[in-house]
Design an enzyme around this catalytic site. Structure first.
Site, short mmCIF file in Angstrom:
data_model
loop_
_atom_site.label_atom_id
_atom_site.label_comp_id
_atom_site.label_asym_id
_atom_site.label_seq_id
_atom_site.Cartn_x
_atom_site.Cartn_y
_atom_site.Cartn_z
N GLU A 294 -9.85 1.08 -0.04
CA GLU A 294 -11.08 0.71 -0.75
C GLU A 294 -11.75 2.01 -1.19
OE1 GLU A 294 -14.72 -2.36 0.03
OE2 GLU A 294 -14.63 -0.61 1.33
N GLN B 91 -10.73 -0.47 6.57
CA GLN B 91 -10.72 -0.05 5.18
C GLN B 91 -10.78 1.48 5.14
OE1 GLN B 91 -14.20 -2.25 4.00
NE2 GLN B 91 -12.99 -3.85 3.04
N GLU C 16 -19.67 -5.11 8.79
CA GLU C 16 -19.35 -3.75 8.38
C GLU C 16 -20.63 -2.95 8.16
OE1 GLU C 16 -17.08 -1.24 4.84
OE2 GLU C 16 -17.62 -3.34 4.51
N ASP D 91 -14.75 1.06 8.23
CA ASP D 91 -14.41 1.74 6.98
C ASP D 91 -14.55 3.24 7.20
OD1 ASP D 91 -15.04 3.05 4.38
OD2 ASP D 91 -14.80 1.03 3.58
#
Length: 250
Positions: free
Chosen positions: A235, A199, A138, A173
């Site tokens: 998140e 996320q 990530e 994300d």
């Protein structure tokens, strides 16, 4: 709409850790993730999961380093043995909890040497990873992780290509994508073939969806249209009672 999961490191921060599982189940979540669950016995977490009928989908590696220093060694020259040791620990914990994804943290580093170290570490880690567990990378934006080596999506894509393992994929994300690229939606479209876990958080403050600059209605449509059938994990920082921030799920 996508299948939503709850990141219990971020959500319900006012509750004791094990009580957050109950809160997630009561809010309608069917899956959860925890970045660093290692302070609690796996058996206690297993019981919390069973109580709510929850699936645990992701943890981070490495476990916290209680002797000092940075967390994350995948790109750190000279720490290869530490990386391998921590991956074994994280894998045992993941297996005990039935986790599908382990997010492998790169650490603070820079340069081509760090990239080479990370590729070689990941090749070995992917070879040793048990069936059913995918390792993820990530990219983190500099605002949230100054000096972090993996701070660019092109860099992550190149490392994944160089490792060439089926059990290594991209963890995407929306908060980091918006901060790094300025266009989370375009980033998702470009990287979709590499993405196996998603996320979400808004930018620029990692707030709940709808609090910032990411177009989540368009993003959720794009996720559905892309055929992605994995979990989309919330998140973000609630900034108040978590229950009052969940309207985006409807």
């Amino acid at each position: 709409m996508p299948r939503f999961a709850a990141n219990l490191t971020h959500l319900w921060p006012d509750l004791p850790f094990l009580d957050r599982f109950d809160a997630a189940a009561e809010a309608g979540f069917k899956a959860v993730e925890v970045l660093f669950p290692y302070d609690f016995p796996a058996g206690d977490i297993q019981r919390a999961l069973r109580r709510g009928g929850l699936e645990m989908i992701l943890i981070n590696a490495p476990p916290p380093n209680y002797t000092g220093g940075d967390r994350g060694f995948a790109a750190i020259a000279g720490r290869e043995e530490r990386f391998a040791y921590d991956m074994r620990r994280a894998t045992r914990f993941a297996q005990a909890l039935g986790v599908s994804f382990i997010h492998v943290m790169a650490g603070v580093a820079q340069g081509d040497g760090a990239r080479t170290v990370m590729v070689e570490n990941l090749k070995r880690a992917c070879d040793l990873a048990p069936d059913g567990i995918t390792l993820t990378l990530e990219p983190l934006c500099p605002a949230s992780a100054p000096g972090y080596f993996l701070n660019d999506f092109d860099l992550a894509a190149g490392i994944i290509a160089d490792v060439g393992a089926d059990n290594l994929a991209l963890q995407w994300d929306s908060y980091h994508a918006q901060e790094i690229t300025g266009d989370a939606l375009a980033s998702f479209a470009a990287l979709r073939p590499l993405i196996r876990h998603i996320q979400i958080g808004d930018a620029p403050d990692r707030g709940p969806p709808g609090a910032g600059t990411v177009d989540f209605a368009a993003l959720f449509r794009a996720i559905d249209d892309s055929g992605y059938d994995g979990w989309v994990s919330a998140e973000y920082t609630p900034g108040g009672p978590t229950e009052k921030t969940l309207g985006w799920m409807k």
